[in-house]
Motif scaffolding. Structure first.
Motif, PDB file in Angstrom:
ATOM      1  N   ASP B 165     -45.329 -15.640 -78.665  1.00  0.00           N
ATOM      2  CA  ASP B 165     -45.301 -17.044 -78.256  1.00  0.00           C
ATOM      3  C   ASP B 165     -46.353 -17.365 -77.206  1.00  0.00           C
ATOM      4  O   ASP B 165     -46.781 -18.508 -77.080  1.00  0.00           O
ATOM      5  N   THR B 166     -46.734 -16.350 -76.447  1.00  0.00           N
ATOM      6  CA  THR B 166     -47.615 -16.648 -75.307  1.00  0.00           C
ATOM      7  C   THR B 166     -48.954 -15.925 -75.348  1.00  0.00           C
ATOM      8  O   THR B 166     -49.739 -16.056 -74.429  1.00  0.00           O
ATOM      9  N   ARG B 289     -46.938 -16.383 -83.418  1.00  0.00           N
ATOM     10  CA  ARG B 289     -47.700 -17.629 -83.471  1.00  0.00           C
ATOM     11  C   ARG B 289     -49.185 -17.311 -83.411  1.00  0.00           C
ATOM     12  O   ARG B 289     -49.581 -16.183 -83.132  1.00  0.00           O
ATOM     13  N   GLU B 293     -51.837 -20.482 -78.023  1.00  0.00           N
ATOM     14  CA  GLU B 293     -51.068 -21.722 -78.049  1.00  0.00           C
ATOM     15  C   GLU B 293     -50.673 -22.216 -76.654  1.00  0.00           C
ATOM     16  O   GLU B 293     -50.615 -23.407 -76.409  1.00  0.00           O
ATOM     17  N   THR B 294     -50.358 -21.265 -75.761  1.00  0.00           N
ATOM     18  CA  THR B 294     -49.901 -21.711 -74.435  1.00  0.00           C
ATOM     19  C   THR B 294     -50.996 -21.578 -73.385  1.00  0.00           C
ATOM     20  O   THR B 294     -50.786 -21.900 -72.233  1.00  0.00           O
ATOM     21  N   TYR B 368     -39.062 -20.396 -87.832  1.00  0.00           N
ATOM     22  CA  TYR B 368     -40.369 -20.504 -87.185  1.00  0.00           C
ATOM     23  C   TYR B 368     -40.885 -21.932 -87.305  1.00  0.00           C
ATOM     24  O   TYR B 368     -41.339 -22.545 -86.352  1.00  0.00           O
TER      25      TYR B 368
END
Lengths: 314, 425
Positions: B165-166, B289, B293-294, B368
């Protein structure tokens, strides 16, 4: 019927005009001919309409969804400043001028090999002909991708001589070469025609030449080539026209894209992309007519050159 | 594998009414809808099950289905419109939508608001086919792209899989380098196409740019294209990413993919293919992901769809076609029949309802996508007319860069010039 019978009775054999019966027989014979041609005529109807429609569309802006709009010569002038089109012409010309002579040479070579009266000729002939049946087919182009793949047979073979693996299909420097090799491999149909031509050459010429002590090369140059020249001419025209229209190889090799980096973007493939992917059917039609002119020009050139090298021996 | 399976299957149009009253044929009030789409036999079977249900409930409506492979489908659809023989309901590619819609060939579904309820769709999904105030299509299902990583290879070569995610692009490069180095070149740490539009679009959005703007122009800058090329080029030079010419058009499905062959430890896939890829990799895939993204200017991922359903403006039976569309979009039973063959159902409630009936891997991919939909993502704008030519331009230039025939900077500048030319032409 009765009148002509009476006429026949009074006229001497020599001056009798062609009997109507004969004319009718000829008509009947012609009718059979036309009947055999009928499928072609019916097929023609399906060709002739699109043929003239595309001529009209070549002068229009036509996106398939809205009615065509007359724009005169704009499609044709746009071609000169379309880098992709010029690239596709380059690809098609290189392909044609390299692969046609080489495949004809291969065809002639194999035909001469098979013409030595070896046993099992029909079998060999079929084996060498086979690739041409498959050459332009999707399955073989796919198979070819594996043969020339990074882990394929060709690289494995070259690897034995220390040659580093070559990306035959995905390197823009090699992709077209790979397709040319594929084309050369499909020499079967000119080969069969050459073989038939070779068998027409009377053996006595060779015997006479051999008695005079002519070398093998000399016999080839002075007997085989001149006597075979009409057949070479025929094969050349056939291959030239077919080669200018190449589509499948480029389409299948790189999933319809003409890649890598447009190195296999054949003219007809680009035409198809313009017509069906970019909705420029007017432009695609103009391209089609331009190709017709190009093919006609090269065919005409070949015909003109024929005077100097094709030998119609009487 | 566009060229395979040119087969055109026409399911028999089931005559409406029966039950022995009079035994009339359907020439009276019967309506026959023509529906076309691309796909394979497995998808056909699932689709037909949903259609049978619809016909059962709507006597007097028969549906004549034609399907084929995606390549020939595209040609055939264009030809049918040209011949004035447009199908009623059709599968529409995202990059073709405006080619058809801008020329008035598609029905504005916004005018059928009462019959077609799109309120169950997330904003990201509902606006996929919105052009100005009109809506020219409904997603037949939703998907997006995701990064899959072979857990077994990561473990074997001692590379820790970053937090999906990060993680950032540098984490990807580090991970991939570890795998490539430890495997001695047997396995490359990562590999994904520079020229696949879906990939560069996410990267571009992360940099705060829209690939295509609302006005239908090219929004990506040369600097962003250049940094995308450099990102991949850097990894290629260091060995984290395969050398030039490695990716060949091998065709086939997940079974033949490089990741299933064990030549790559990670790659990007469309999420609706996760089930197939994971099966091909022996269940060893983790779904992450897209990196960055972050850690970038903004979110880059977006909700996409394998294809849209559109109705022809020339349809003689728009009401029935819209009704069928409503059924396919909002009726849970329709989605139970079709499953995720076209991605996750666009209606979020429907997707939630059918989730338990899916295989575990499909459930994972569905979750997802559902999670992504609930987040705030910048809106994405669809391809402008001429936009599909941009994929070709990118394909050519990315290969030139790959083989070092041009630099990332020159390639980027060339891309901008040619892409803008394609949109203007």
């Amino acid at each position: 019927m009765t009148a002509s019978a009476a006429e026949a009775a009074v006229m001497p054999e020599a001056v009798r005009p062609p009997a109507p019966l004969r004319g009718r027989r000829r008509a009947r014979r012609d009718r059979a001919g036309y009947l055999f041609l009928l499928p072609w005529f019916i097929g023609m109807l399906f060709t002739i309409v699109p043929f003239f429609a595309s001529l009209y569309l070549a002068f229009t802006d036509y996106d398939l969804l809205t009615p065509p709009e007359w724009i005169g010569l704009e499609n044709f002038t746009a071609m000169f400043s379309d880098p992709a089109l010029l690239q596709s012409l380059k690809v098609t010309f290189v392909y044609t001028f390299v692969s046609v002579p080489l495949s004809l040479a291969a065809a002639l070579g194999v035909a001469m090999m098979l013409n030595r009266g070896i046993r099992g000729l029909p079998w060999y002939r079929a084996v060498f002909y086979l690739p041409s049946l498959l050459g332009a087919s999707v399955a073989v182009v796919l198979l070819w991708r594996y043969v020339f793949g990074l882990d394929g047979i060709v690289n494995a073979f070259l690897g034995r001589f220390g040659v580093e693996a070559i990306a035959w299909t995905s390197d823009p420097d090699y992709a077209l070469t790979t397709l040319i090799i594929l084309h050369i491999w499909t020499f079967g149909s000119p080969m069969v025609i050459f073989l038939a031509g070779l068998r027409q050459i009377p053996v006595m010429y060779y015997e006479a030449a051999a008695v005079d002590g002519a070398s093998r090369w000399r016999r080839f140059r002075s007997i085989t080539l001149p006597l075979l020249s009409p057949i070479i001419f025929f094969n050349l025209i056939q291959s030239l026209i077919a080669s200018f229209q190449t589509f499948t190889q480029g389409f299948v090799m790189n999933n319809g894209g003409g890649g890598p980096a447009n190195s296999t973007l054949f003219y007809n493939l680009y035409l198809y992309q313009q017509g069906f992917n970019q909705f420029n059917m007017g432009y695609a039609s103009a391209m089609a007519w331009t190709l017709l002119v190009i093919i006609a020009a090269f065919t005409a050139l070949t015909f003109i050159s024929a005077k100097y090298w094709v030998n119609y021996d009487n | 594998m566009k060229a395979a399976g040119l087969g055109l299957a026409a399911a028999p149009a089931l005559a409406a009414c029966g039950r022995g009253f009079g035994g009339d044929d359907d020439s009276g009030d019967g309506v026959t809808l023509n529906m076309v789409w691309w796909g394979d036999a497995a998808r056909a079977e699932k689709t037909q099950a949903a259609l049978d249900l619809f016909m059962e409930r709507n006597e007097g409506v028969a549906i004549e289905v034609e399907y084929q492979d995606s390549g020939p489908y595209q040609d055939k659809l264009a030809t049918r419109f040209a011949a004035g023989d447009a199908p009623d309901l059709m599968a529409m590619r995202m990059d073709s939508l405006r080619e058809y819609a801008d020329r008035g060939a598609l029905l504005d579904l916004g005018e059928y608001e009462g019959d077609l309820d799109l309120s169950g769709l997330s904003d990201s999904a509902a606006t996929l086919a919105a052009v100005g105030d009109s809506v020219f299509g409904v997603p037949a299902g939703l998907n997006t792209i995701g990064f899959v990583v072979r857990k077994d290879l990561a473990e074997q070569y001692g590379a820790d899989i970053p937090d999906g995610d990060t993680w950032g692009w540098d984490d990807l490069a580090a991970f991939a380098q570890t795998v490539s180095d430890a495997s001695g070149g047997e396995v490359y740490g990562t590999g994904f196409d520079a020229q696949t539009l879906a990939n560069i679009v996410v990267y571009c959005r992360q940099q705060g740019e829209d690939f295509f703007t609302e006005a239908g122009e090219l929004g990506i800058s040369a600097a962003t294209v250049q940094s995308w090329f450099e990102l991949i080029d850097g990894m290629r030079r260091s060995g984290a990413y395969p050398p030039a010419g490695f990716f060949e058009e091998i065709g086939g499905g997940p079974d033949q993919s490089y990741i299933a062959q064990g030549k790559l430890a990670s790659q990007i896939i469309p999420t609706n293919n996760f089930l197939g890829y994971n099966a091909a990799c022996g269940g060893s895939l983790a779904l992450l992901r897209i990196p960055g993204e972050t850690r970038s200017v903004r979110r880059g991922q977006s909700v996409d769809c394998p294809h849209l359903w559109s109705v022809a403006s020339a349809s003689k039976h728009p009401e029935e076609a819209v009704k069928l569309l409503e059924f396919l979009t909002n009726d849970p039973e329709a989605s139970l029949a079709t499953g995720t063959t076209r991605g996750v159902p666009a209606n979020a409630d429907v997707a939630e309802e059918i989730k338990p009936s899916l295989e575990p891997d499909d459930q994972l991919a569905t979750e997802y996508l559902m999670a992504l939909q609930e987040e705030e993502l910048p809106r994405s704008y669809t391809y402008p007319p001429g936009g599909s030519a941009i994929a070709d331009v990118l394909d050519v230039i990315a290969v030139e860069v790959e083989f070092g025939r041009t630099t990332p900077a020159d390639g980027a500048a060339q891309f901008i010039a040619e892409a803008e030319g394609a949109l203007a032409g």
